[in-house]
Design a protein around this motif. Structure first.
Motif, PDB file in Angstrom:
ATOM      1  N   GLU A   5       0.937  -1.162  -0.029  1.00  0.00           N
ATOM      2  CA  GLU A   5       0.124  -0.079   0.129  1.00  0.00           C
ATOM      3  C   GLU A   5       1.018   1.187  -0.015  1.00  0.00           C
ATOM      4  N   CYS A  21      -2.762   0.005  -3.781  1.00  0.00           N
ATOM      5  CA  CYS A  21      -2.501  -1.425  -3.461  1.00  0.00           C
ATOM      6  C   CYS A  21      -1.771  -1.820  -4.516  1.00  0.00           C
ATOM      7  N   THR A  33     -10.166  -7.741  -3.963  1.00  0.00           N
ATOM      8  CA  THR A  33      -9.620  -7.127  -3.012  1.00  0.00           C
ATOM      9  C   THR A  33     -10.340  -6.055  -2.289  1.00  0.00           C
ATOM     10  N   TRP A  35     -10.343  -3.186   1.095  1.00  0.00           N
ATOM     11  CA  TRP A  35      -9.755  -2.404   1.876  1.00  0.00           C
ATOM     12  C   TRP A  35     -10.393  -2.433   3.428  1.00  0.00           C
ATOM     13  N   CYS A  95      -4.725  -3.143   2.520  1.00  0.00           N
ATOM     14  CA  CYS A  95      -5.398  -3.710   1.556  1.00  0.00           C
ATOM     15  C   CYS A  95      -5.209  -5.445   1.448  1.00  0.00           C
TER      16      CYS A  95
END
Length: 126
Positions: A5, A21, A33, A35, A95
């Protein structure tokens, strides 16, 4: 897949940041993905997810309408665009990448993600 990140920092309330990311070792198009963020003294919470097929899901109601997630195939990077930042957005942002059961799935469960970055600090303060 390994992820890193970047993009965190100190910003005034009402400001914007874009977190990145960046992945290596595999193509992010084949993974979901999410966060996450963790503020001091609080549990890690999911913020936004982008599924393998590109759909997104907002988990944290407090960011709805302010944060968006996107993926750049050429750069193999997922972004978190954060606008209208508030002091309560202050946290370490992570992430996490994982292979879910279906390409349209998202997840807020830590256990579903095998690859995590080291985190990037976001501080919203005047």
């Amino acid at each position: 897949v390994q992820v890193v990140e970047s993009g965190g920092g100190l910003v005034q309330p009402g400001g914007s940041l874009r977190l990145s990311c960046a992945a290596s070792g595999s193509n992010l198009d084949y993974y979901a993905t999410t966060w996450f963020r963790q503020a001091p003294g609080k549990e890690r919470e999911a913020v936004l997810c982008i599924a393998e097929h590109g759909g997104s899901h907002v988990y944290a109601d407090s960011v709805r309408g302010r944060f968006t997630i996107s993926r750049d195939k050429e750069k193999n990077t997922v972004y978190l665009q954060m606008n209208s930042l508030k002091p309560e957005d202050t946290a370490v942002y992570y992430c996490a990448v994982g292979k879910l059961r279906q390409p349209n799935y998202c997840s807020s469960a830590v256990r579903d993600f095998g690859s995590w970055g080291q985190g990037t600090q976001v501080t919203v303060s005047s």
